[in-house]
Write an enzyme that holds these catalytic residues in place. Structure first.
Site, PDB file in Angstrom:
ATOM      1  CB  CYS A   2      -0.883   0.040   1.231  1.00  0.00           C
ATOM      2  SG  CYS A   2      -1.888  -1.421   1.402  1.00  0.00           S
ATOM      3  NE  ARG A  27       7.151   1.994  -2.038  1.00  0.00           N
ATOM      4  CZ  ARG A  27       7.499   1.608  -0.820  1.00  0.00           C
ATOM      5  NH1 ARG A  27       6.744   0.797  -0.136  1.00  0.00           N
ATOM      6  NH2 ARG A  27       8.597   2.035  -0.281  1.00  0.00           N
ATOM      7  CD1 TRP A  74      -0.162  -5.702  -3.672  1.00  0.00           C
ATOM      8  CD2 TRP A  74      -0.304  -6.704  -1.671  1.00  0.00           C
ATOM      9  NE1 TRP A  74       0.335  -6.971  -3.804  1.00  0.00           N
ATOM     10  CE2 TRP A  74       0.262  -7.612  -2.601  1.00  0.00           C
ATOM     11  CE3 TRP A  74      -0.475  -7.119  -0.359  1.00  0.00           C
ATOM     12  CZ2 TRP A  74       0.642  -8.911  -2.252  1.00  0.00           C
ATOM     13  CZ3 TRP A  74      -0.106  -8.422  -0.010  1.00  0.00           C
ATOM     14  CH2 TRP A  74       0.453  -9.294  -0.949  1.00  0.00           C
ATOM     15  CG  ASN A  98       1.348   0.308   4.392  1.00  0.00           C
ATOM     16  OD1 ASN A  98       1.150  -0.883   4.190  1.00  0.00           O
ATOM     17  ND2 ASN A  98       2.488   0.926   4.086  1.00  0.00           N
ATOM     18  N   GLY A  99      -0.805  -1.926   6.319  1.00  0.00           N
ATOM     19  CA  GLY A  99      -0.440  -2.927   7.322  1.00  0.00           C
ATOM     20  C   GLY A  99      -1.607  -3.846   7.611  1.00  0.00           C
ATOM     21  CD  GLU A 476      17.980 -13.151  -7.439  1.00  0.00           C
ATOM     22  OE1 GLU A 476      17.324 -13.619  -6.490  1.00  0.00           O
ATOM     23  OE2 GLU A 476      17.663 -12.090  -8.001  1.00  0.00           O
ATOM     24  CE  LYS A 480      14.882 -11.371  -9.657  1.00  0.00           C
ATOM     25  NZ  LYS A 480      15.339 -10.692  -8.509  1.00  0.00           N
ATOM     26  CD  GLU A 483      10.884 -11.599  -8.748  1.00  0.00           C
ATOM     27  OE1 GLU A 483      10.159 -11.153  -7.865  1.00  0.00           O
ATOM     28  OE2 GLU A 483      12.123 -11.501  -8.703  1.00  0.00           O
ATOM     29  CG  HIS A 499      19.919 -36.898  -4.135  1.00  0.00           C
ATOM     30  ND1 HIS A 499      20.269 -38.149  -3.710  1.00  0.00           N
ATOM     31  CD2 HIS A 499      21.082 -36.266  -4.440  1.00  0.00           C
ATOM     32  CE1 HIS A 499      21.589 -38.272  -3.733  1.00  0.00           C
ATOM     33  NE2 HIS A 499      22.104 -37.137  -4.184  1.00  0.00           N
ATOM     34  CE  LYS A 598      12.128  -2.726  -5.721  1.00  0.00           C
ATOM     35  NZ  LYS A 598      12.929  -3.854  -6.254  1.00  0.00           N
TER      36      LYS A 598
HETATM   37  C1  F6R Z   1      12.570 -10.428  -5.866  1.00  0.00           C
HETATM   38  C2  F6R Z   1      12.471  -9.403  -4.841  1.00  0.00           C
HETATM   39  C3  F6R Z   1      12.056  -9.834  -3.488  1.00  0.00           C
HETATM   40  C4  F6R Z   1      12.781  -9.004  -2.426  1.00  0.00           C
HETATM   41  C5  F6R Z   1      12.241  -9.363  -1.039  1.00  0.00           C
HETATM   42  C6  F6R Z   1      12.960  -8.595   0.056  1.00  0.00           C
HETATM   43  O1  F6R Z   1      13.027  -9.908  -7.073  1.00  0.00           O
HETATM   44  O2  F6R Z   1      12.681  -8.244  -5.094  1.00  0.00           O
HETATM   45  O3  F6R Z   1      12.279 -11.196  -3.293  1.00  0.00           O
HETATM   46  O4  F6R Z   1      14.141  -9.261  -2.497  1.00  0.00           O
HETATM   47  O5  F6R Z   1      10.878  -9.081  -0.989  1.00  0.00           O
HETATM   48  O6  F6R Z   1      12.819  -7.233  -0.118  1.00  0.00           O
HETATM   49  P1  F6R Z   1      13.835  -6.221   0.544  1.00  0.00           P
HETATM   50  O7  F6R Z   1      15.157  -6.456  -0.089  1.00  0.00           O
HETATM   51  O8  F6R Z   1      13.272  -4.878   0.263  1.00  0.00           O
HETATM   52  O9  F6R Z   1      13.860  -6.567   2.005  1.00  0.00           O
END
Ligand code: F6R
Length: 603
Positions: A2, A27, A74, A98-99, A476, A480, A483, A499, A598
């Site tokens: 949010c 975000r 959100w 927010n929360g 990683e 990527k 997502e 395994h 985000k």
């Molecule tokens: C994936 C991504 C998320 C963040 C995670 C932690 O591309 O961006 O997995 O890495 O939500 O977020 P931060 O780094 O802001 O604590």
């Protein structure tokens, strides 16, 4: 998650509120709304979907209002509908939230029994109704805010406006909140992110938990007042001038922020190395020289957790110091063994991730010092840490983290070299320069990775594999891809395939195999096992290696020479490009993938 923006002052609040909410769009959200005070009435406009829907409505109505609050939601409690969007209001107050209010269910039951009514399914409206109830009893806004807030459990930030004045009120518990002012133009602002206030509020304040902020606009001034919950004056806030710049907020020549942020990496690597080795950052790193702990507890979420796995390798291999890496949502509930002499190291781009912050709190309660590797200066993680190592990535707008990962891992590497006392080793600077050059080369030849993407983007599933230092990169790479391209992707240690996951392999599954120069033969054997089962092989491996190339259906050749420590970061950028191109071919919303936010400020 949010986004919140509020304004009070002599101008039309619609403009800074909509501009601020647009900046926070990246975000992630699913509905948007605004409350404007017009002719002493509170007018609420809300729309499901993109902010553009709300903008359209505002363009038709063209309202003017000196005071307003806006929100992008959100969804957590209640479906994505205009009714559930914020602000929630009545003829006394309007609130944005927010929360999560954890005891909302019980409170709502009691309020319904007392005869109060609700228009939405949200937890947020419970705060509005409580506030109204207390106001009817006391006739005092500050007292009502304090009482309503004190009845809630969970982590939240609220902004409140009232019909009776042009004041904005705000307060929070473990959620981001910033209030700002422009003394020259007599304007007050509030937001969930200082980025929304860049160019509007040169002076910003970060209130601590349970501090009520009240903005007062007079004919000659704007003032911020701060109160404790018992309504005595508070000094529990941090003041700073807003030094963020807007330069980083445009896409420039790139089609997506993600692509722009991938391309920014070489220059940011150079800048970070200069900062920590030669300039202002050096003194922070020098404090680590010869530093020994009983153990590092690295904690983070998602991509930042993967950076933690890379950093763990540095601490263990270079410094021979024990380091554990935990996913924050696990660490906080596992009753971790935390002993004196150990350090909690929290890795985060935003510095606002709820689970990571909870782990930081936990370490603090146990008397363990907390360090951060963080991008956002002034974030909650930053403010609460005993020591901060900033990654200086600038604003990262693409929801999928790219440059932050690289700079988090690089910062961890520099911390490790600082402990070792080898920051002045010329080989260190050379290796970092080589990393930035190699990534720059990748950026200029990214079309070859695009042609690999064209061969595989329709396939059903993707298994990323790597060994040793590349194992976190397999994770990683898979994260990527899933997502942003919405395909199933998993990361595995190459030796682990047989395994279990090898059962998945057929001609519709792609193995993206990271084959580094270390353990080359063993990793090749793992690739052979997949090939024997008709899996499609994409190798990210050493250039000019016909043996490995021969195995692959598609090959991404990399020059690993001279990168004994930093090659994982280099390989990862190749995978960033691969995911980007696959997503683009699939036509997904790369910068704002569905369902993602985000900054994950709820648990
Ligand atoms: C994936 C991504 C998320 C963040 C995670 C932690 O591309 O961006 O997995 O890495 O939500 O977020 P931060 O780094 O802001 O604590």
């Amino acid at each position: 998650m949010c986004g919140i923006v509020g304004y009070s002052g002599p101008n039309n609040s619609v403009n800074p509120i909509i501009e601020g909410l647009s900046r926070l769009e990246y975000r992630g959200y699913d509905s948007a709304g605004i409350c404007l005070k017009i002719n002493n009435e509170l007018h609420i406009l809300k729309k499901e979907g993109k902010l553009d829907n709300l903008k359209e409505l505002l363009q038709t109505e063209k309202p003017f209002s000196n005071t307003g609050i806006g929100h992008t939601r959100w969804a957590t409690h209640g479906a994505v509908t205009a009714d559930n969007a914020h602000p929630h209001g009545n003829d006394i107050f309007a609130v944005v939230h927010n929360g999560i209010i954890e005891n909302a269910g019980a409170l709502k039951k009691d309020l319904l029994a007392e005869g109060f009514q609700f228009k939405s399914q949200t937890d947020s409206e419970v705060f509005l109704v409580l506030l109204t109830k207390f106001f009817k009893q006391t006739g005092n806004t500050l007292q009502s805010i304090s009482k309503a807030f004190s009845s809630l459990t969970g982590n939240s930030a609220f902004v409140i406006m009232e019909k009776a004045s042009d004041k904005l009120y705000a307060l929070k518990r473990s959620a981001p909140l910033v209030v700002g002012e422009n003394k020259d133009s007599r304007e007050a602002f509030v937001s969930s992110d200082p980025f929304a206030l860049v160019g509007f509020a040169p002076r910003i304040y970060f209130p601590q938990d349970g501090v009520i902020c009240e903005s007062i606009i007079s004919t000659s001034d704007v003032t911020m007042k701060f109160y404790e919950l018992d309504l005595t004056p508070s000094n529990r806030y941090k003041f700073q001038s807003n030094s963020m710049s807007m330069d980083t907020t445009t896409k420039g020549p790139y089609e997506h922020y993600m692509l722009k942020e991938i391309h920014e990496q070489p220059a940011l690597i150079d800048k970070l190395a200069a900062f920590y080795i030669k300039n202002e950052g050096r003194k922070d790193l020098d404090e680590l020289k010869g530093f020994k702990t009983e153990g590092w507890h690295l904690t983070a979420c998602g991509t930042a957790w993967h950076a933690g796995l890379v950093i763990k390798n540095y601490f263990e291999q270079i410094n021979r110091q024990r380091a554990s890496v935990d996913i924050a949502s696990e660490f906080r509930y596992k009753n971790p063994i935390l002993n004196k002499g150990e350090i909690g190291l929290f890795i985060s781009q935003s510095g606002e991730t709820a689970d990571t912050l909870a782990c930081q709190e936990l370490c603090k309660e146990k008397g363990i010092p907390t360090y951060s590797i963080v991008n956002v200066e002034g974030s909650t993680l930053f403010r609460n840490a005993d020591k901060n190592f900033l990654i200086h990535a600038g604003v990262e707008i693409g929801v999928a983290s790219t440059k932050a990962f690289t700079l988090q891992a690089l910062t961890g590497f520099l911390m490790s070299r600082a402990m070792e006392g080898t920051l002045d080793d010329p080989k260190l600077f050379t290796e970092i320069q080589l990393l930035s050059n190699r990534i720059a080369e990748l950026c200029s030849h990214a079309d070859s990775i695009k042609s690999v993407a064209e061969k595989i983007y329709t396939k059903k599933g993707f298994i990323f594999t790597g060994r040793g230092r590349y194992f976190p990169i397999a994770f990683e790479g898979a994260l990527k891809l899933k997502e942003i391209a919405y395909v199933h992707a998993e990361g595995y240690a190459a030796g682990e395939l047989k395994h279990g996951p090898i059962a998945l392999i057929d001609e519709n599954i792609v193995n993206i195999a990271i084959v580094g120069p270390e353990l080359l033969e063993k990793t090749i054997s793992n690739v052979e096992e997949v090939k024997a089962r008709r899996g499609i092989i994409v190798v990210v491996g050493p250039e000019k290696n016909p043996e490995v190339e021969h195995l692959a259906d598609a090959y991404i050749p990399l020059n690993f020479e001279g990168l004994p420590n930093l090659s994982p970061l280099y390989v990862n950028v190749a995978l960033q490009f691969l995911s980007y191109h696959i997503a683009k071919l699939k036509g997904t919303d790369i910068d704002k993938p569905r369902n993602l936010a985000k900054s994950v400020t709820v648990e």
